[in-house]
Design an enzyme around this catalytic site. Structure first.
Site, PDB file in Angstrom:
ATOM      1  N   TRP A  66       0.838  -1.057  -0.070  1.00 25.06           N
ATOM      2  CA  TRP A  66      -0.036   0.044   0.052  1.00 25.06           C
ATOM      3  C   TRP A  66       0.837   1.252  -0.102  1.00 25.06           C
ATOM      4  O   TRP A  66       1.937   1.008   0.206  1.00 25.06           O
ATOM      5  CB  TRP A  66      -1.029  -0.024   1.067  1.00 25.06           C
ATOM      6  CG  TRP A  66      -0.437  -0.242   2.647  1.00 25.06           C
ATOM      7  CD1 TRP A  66       0.708  -0.651   3.050  1.00 25.06           C
ATOM      8  CD2 TRP A  66      -1.160  -0.047   3.784  1.00 25.06           C
ATOM      9  NE1 TRP A  66       0.745  -0.674   4.471  1.00 25.06           N
ATOM     10  CE2 TRP A  66      -0.385  -0.379   4.932  1.00 25.06           C
ATOM     11  CE3 TRP A  66      -2.657   0.412   4.083  1.00 25.06           C
ATOM     12  CZ2 TRP A  66      -0.791  -0.123   6.278  1.00 25.06           C
ATOM     13  CZ3 TRP A  66      -2.996   0.547   5.466  1.00 25.06           C
ATOM     14  CH2 TRP A  66      -2.199   0.311   6.293  1.00 25.06           C
ATOM     15  N   HIS A  74      -7.142  19.409  -7.467  1.00 29.21           N
ATOM     16  CA  HIS A  74      -7.419  19.824  -8.666  1.00 29.21           C
ATOM     17  C   HIS A  74      -6.128  19.371  -9.676  1.00 29.21           C
ATOM     18  O   HIS A  74      -5.592  20.096 -10.579  1.00 29.21           O
ATOM     19  CB  HIS A  74      -7.395  21.528  -8.748  1.00 29.21           C
ATOM     20  CG  HIS A  74      -8.736  22.215  -8.176  1.00 29.21           C
ATOM     21  ND1 HIS A  74      -9.841  22.218  -8.503  1.00 29.21           N
ATOM     22  CD2 HIS A  74      -8.875  22.427  -6.982  1.00 29.21           C
ATOM     23  CE1 HIS A  74     -10.720  22.564  -7.693  1.00 29.21           C
ATOM     24  NE2 HIS A  74     -10.174  22.721  -6.677  1.00 29.21           N
ATOM     25  N   HIS A  78     -10.079  16.107 -12.817  1.00 28.99           N
ATOM     26  CA  HIS A  78     -10.590  16.602 -11.746  1.00 28.99           C
ATOM     27  C   HIS A  78     -11.882  17.182 -11.876  1.00 28.99           C
ATOM     28  O   HIS A  78     -12.256  17.732 -13.029  1.00 28.99           O
ATOM     29  CB  HIS A  78      -9.814  17.289 -10.847  1.00 28.99           C
ATOM     30  CG  HIS A  78      -9.434  18.649 -11.473  1.00 28.99           C
ATOM     31  ND1 HIS A  78      -8.292  18.855 -12.462  1.00 28.99           N
ATOM     32  CD2 HIS A  78      -9.838  19.744 -11.252  1.00 28.99           C
ATOM     33  CE1 HIS A  78      -8.113  20.036 -12.706  1.00 28.99           C
ATOM     34  NE2 HIS A  78      -8.977  20.847 -11.954  1.00 28.99           N
ATOM     35  N   ASP A  80     -14.507  20.508 -10.422  1.00 26.26           N
ATOM     36  CA  ASP A  80     -14.684  21.773  -9.929  1.00 26.26           C
ATOM     37  C   ASP A  80     -15.895  21.952  -8.923  1.00 26.26           C
ATOM     38  O   ASP A  80     -16.838  21.770  -9.738  1.00 26.26           O
ATOM     39  CB  ASP A  80     -14.300  22.705 -10.530  1.00 26.26           C
ATOM     40  CG  ASP A  80     -12.853  23.040 -11.050  1.00 26.26           C
ATOM     41  OD1 ASP A  80     -11.958  22.169 -10.514  1.00 26.26           O
ATOM     42  OD2 ASP A  80     -12.506  24.038 -11.813  1.00 26.26           O
ATOM     43  N   HIS A  84     -15.081  26.383  -5.330  1.00 26.58           N
ATOM     44  CA  HIS A  84     -13.935  26.542  -5.724  1.00 26.58           C
ATOM     45  C   HIS A  84     -13.557  27.863  -6.059  1.00 26.58           C
ATOM     46  O   HIS A  84     -12.140  28.427  -5.957  1.00 26.58           O
ATOM     47  CB  HIS A  84     -13.557  25.516  -7.064  1.00 26.58           C
ATOM     48  CG  HIS A  84     -12.123  25.907  -7.772  1.00 26.58           C
ATOM     49  ND1 HIS A  84     -10.914  25.800  -7.163  1.00 26.58           N
ATOM     50  CD2 HIS A  84     -11.894  25.872  -8.987  1.00 26.58           C
ATOM     51  CE1 HIS A  84      -9.909  25.843  -7.913  1.00 26.58           C
ATOM     52  NE2 HIS A  84     -10.551  25.925  -9.105  1.00 26.58           N
ATOM     53  N   HIS A 212     -14.914  29.730 -14.789  1.00 28.45           N
ATOM     54  CA  HIS A 212     -14.861  29.572 -13.536  1.00 28.45           C
ATOM     55  C   HIS A 212     -15.853  30.728 -12.677  1.00 28.45           C
ATOM     56  O   HIS A 212     -16.576  30.165 -11.715  1.00 28.45           O
ATOM     57  CB  HIS A 212     -13.527  29.851 -13.003  1.00 28.45           C
ATOM     58  CG  HIS A 212     -12.540  28.724 -13.136  1.00 28.45           C
ATOM     59  ND1 HIS A 212     -11.833  28.607 -14.471  1.00 28.45           N
ATOM     60  CD2 HIS A 212     -12.287  27.402 -12.287  1.00 28.45           C
ATOM     61  CE1 HIS A 212     -11.112  27.410 -14.287  1.00 28.45           C
ATOM     62  NE2 HIS A 212     -11.278  26.810 -13.171  1.00 28.45           N
TER      63      HIS A 212
END
Lengths: 265, 418
Positions: A66, A74, A78, A80, A84, A212
């Site tokens: 492991w 990000h 990914h 958002d 954010h 954004h």
């Protein structure tokens, strides 16, 4: 559960088993070499994906392997969340752990801008371009994900961010295009193949970083660093994109899948 | 006789917190050596190597024989009060706020007569015991104490400006899961601390001594994990304004040098606790403490770091832990810079091998957690900033002062049996 619903799922199960509905992986491998967004050095930076072994059938743990990994919310392919961005900071249910789960399984429209983006690396998706697409494929249904296909995911290394002295040069939407998608089409989210939902030169648009600012200000979601969008139809696919359930998370690396109906021919 | 300190009343929420003001802090480069000795609780003056004349104040040449070879040496602390005055007015804000203030001239047994602060229990022309301590400006000063202990002696108003006495103060102990943490908590309670906040990480894991810990008077167990920024910030938001004394008992220790390690995972764990843990605590609690350096009888007064002496020079047997402790020591110096002028002292206790499980195979002499806890309380009540504990640590520090490069060679050379 009504009979109709249960039939729908049974039909889906049958189609998956028969291969007439295919699962397409839209995700890049989380790899230390995959580019992340680069901000001016005065600002905090996006953590790269890193892995350290905890044990690998050795003196640190004889029967088990492991690792610890670290990255930004990000990094890599990914999601958002609205918090954010400052425009979404006060919205309810705006972090990845509080977004209603139905947002993660939705129909998806794919707007093909690959030719335009190959010709012009600063290509901007405009309302007119979207409306022209709708003439061929129909009006974008409310509650859909909209993905901007640029074939940017086929680039690698320095060509991916495409940084020059005046910043990154990658395609993205204009503010008006985002407004159309958010205010009139009432989409649930917008996704791209590039490192952000905004164009490389979006800091010079008004407002800066319109995808954004406008998406998250309206409580919408973003997906970036997507791959294999060339394997999706313009309409008719289902997007599956649940982010990690991180407390107050602004986003999360994730596995993005699409369910695509294949022609029987 | 000194009047016993009373439990400070609850703060009037309408009143502004007094800002720290400072006694004079300018010192020559030569005189900083006096401050360094005072920070260790040592009473040192310049002694001429040529003629043995003891010099005060700090000078470049011996006033008796003009030799340049003046060496700072510990000197006898006895003396006699030969004149005194009580200041009732001053142009210095610090002293104006603390009038009346007693100062006087002491004829030292070692030779010179010196100007010093005078404890309230010292009578006219009496014999005194001198101490050197750092004051609120962080600089070394002298104070004359009664030769013999007097009732409530530590409660003297002027002496308390030099010390960090836990009496009636509130303390945060950052890790109460270990024997060390629990001994420190008990020692604080015995020293009169009014409340002791005890950080416990991962309360879902049981730990030895938890029941006894809760029974110590004044103890409040709080969730705190120094490896978790959110946890540290949440605790600071909840009670950070009440941390008069912070004692960082969190440590992560594993044997092994870099080549004896496989990967960086363990080293990261060491840094997360020993270095980043300290940094998180500083960022969360530092501002509140710095602002409360003059906040009455239970002002913020001390930040205590407990560090392995191998922070000074790496011992490869615990090589990567030593490296993380070195980082922590360096950060504690950064904190001294942050706290300069606040009246809050940074106390570093450098200890030799501790009697605890991760150092179990090491041979004696070792430092017991009880002894370390007692030493912390002693450093606080005395106001000493740099403490070395245990024969191993004392040896390392002595060698370090002599020549750090020789010490490095000694610690890294081939060892018999290794």
């Amino acid at each position: 559960m009504s009979e109709q619903n249960s039939n729908a799922l049974q039909t889906l199960a049958g189609a998956l088993a028969a291969g007439s509905i295919e699962t397409v992986d839209l995700t890049h491998t989380l790899d230390p070499d995959f580019p992340v967004i680069v901000l001016p050095p005065e600002f905090g930076q996006c953590a790269r994906f890193r892995v350290e072994e905890v044990s690998r059938y050795d003196e640190r743990g004889p029967a088990w392997y492991w690792r610890n990994f670290t990255c930004s919310e990000h990094t890599g392919t990914h999601f958002d969340a609205p918090i954010h961005w400052i425009s979404g900071k006060d919205l309810p249910d705006a972090s990845v752990d509080s977004i209603p789960a139905d947002a993660f399984v939705r129909p998806v429209c794919v707007i093909d801008c690959s030719g335009e983006s190959t010709a012009d690396e600063d290509f901007l998706l405009t309302p007119e371009f979207i409306q022209a697409w709708e003439k061929d494929h129909g009006v974008i249904p409310e509650g859909s994900w909209v993905l901007m296909r640029t074939d940017w995911s086929k680039r690698s290394g320095a060509d991916y961010l495409n940084m020059r002295e005046d910043g990154a040069h990658t395609p993205g939407p204009t503010g008006d295009a985002v407004k159309l998608l958010v205010e009139e089409r009432k989409i649930i989210g917008f996704g791209t193949e590039t490192v952000g939902t905004d164009a490389g030169q979006a800091t010079h648009l008004s407002p800066p970083y319109p995808a954004h600012y406008l998406l998250h200000g309206a409580g919408k979601y973003g997906l970036q660093c997507l791959a294999n969008l060339d394997q999706l139809p313009a309409t008719g696919a289902i997007l599956v994109c649940p982010p990690l359930k991180i407390k107050n998370g602004s986003g999360s690396p994730l596995r993005v899948l699409a369910l695509v109906e294949r022609d029987s021919e | 006789m000194t009047e016993a300190l009373k439990r400070p009343p609850k703060k009037d929420p309408q009143k502004r917190t007094t800002s720290p003001t400072l006694p004079p802090f300018a010192r020559s480069r030569k005189a900083i050596a006096f401050t360094a000795a005072a920070a260790e609780g040592r009473f040192a003056l310049q002694v001429c190597d040529a003629c043995e004349h003891v010099t005060y104040p700090a000078r470049e040449v011996c006033p008796k024989c003009w030799s340049m070879d003046l060496e700072w040496r510990d000197i006898p602390d006895g003396g006699k009060l030969i004149s005194e005055t009580t200041l009732r007015t001053s142009v210095n804000t610090y002293f104006r706020e603390r009038m009346p203030w007693r100062i006087g001239t002491i004829q030292l047994d070692a030779g010179p007569s010196v100007l010093a602060h005078i404890h309230g229990d010292v009578g006219e022309f009496e014999r005194v015991r001198m101490i050197a301590r750092t004051d609120k400006s962080g600089q070394g000063v002298m104070m004359a104490l009664p030769e013999k202990e007097t009732p409530n002696m530590a409660d003297d108003r002027q002496l308390r400006t030099l010390t960090c006495n836990p009496k009636f103060r509130r303390a945060l102990v950052t890790d109460g899961r270990t024997e060390l943490g629990q001994r420190v908590v008990k020692a604080l309670a015995d020293a009169g601390a009014s409340r002791i906040f005890v950080g416990i990480a991962e309360q879902w894991r049981p730990y030895d001594g938890s029941e006894e810990l809760q029974e110590i008077p004044g103890v409040e167990v709080m969730p705190l994990d120094v490896t978790d920024t959110i946890s540290v910030n949440e605790l600071a938001a909840e009670m950070g304004d009440k941390a008069d004394i912070l004692i960082n008992t969190a440590e992560y220790v594993r044997p092994g040098s870099a080549m004896q390690r496989h990967g960086v995972t363990l080293a990261r764990d060491e840094m997360e606790t020993n270095y980043f843990g300290l940094m998180r605590l500083i960022q969360a609690f530092g501002h509140g403490m710095k602002a409360r350096g003059a906040d009455g009888d239970n002002s913020a007064c001390a930040w205590v770091n407990l560090l392995s002496v191998y922070a000074l020079s790496n011992w490869p047997v615990y090589g990567t832990t030593s490296a993380s402790q070195a980082a922590a020591l360096s950060l504690s110096q950064s904190l001294r810079g942050d706290f300069a002028g606040s009246g809050v002292k940074v106390i570093n206790v450098l200890f030799g091998p501790l009697e605890e499980s991760w150092r179990q195979p090491l041979p004696p002499p070792k430092v017991t957690p009880q002894r370390l806890a007692d030493t912390v309380i002693h450093a606080l009540t005395e106001g000493i900033e740099n403490v070395t504990l245990g024969p191993v640590a004392e040896d390392v520090v002595r060698r370090y002062k002599e020549d750090p490069f020789v010490l490095e060679r000694e610690l890294t050379q081939l060892q018999m049996g290794m």
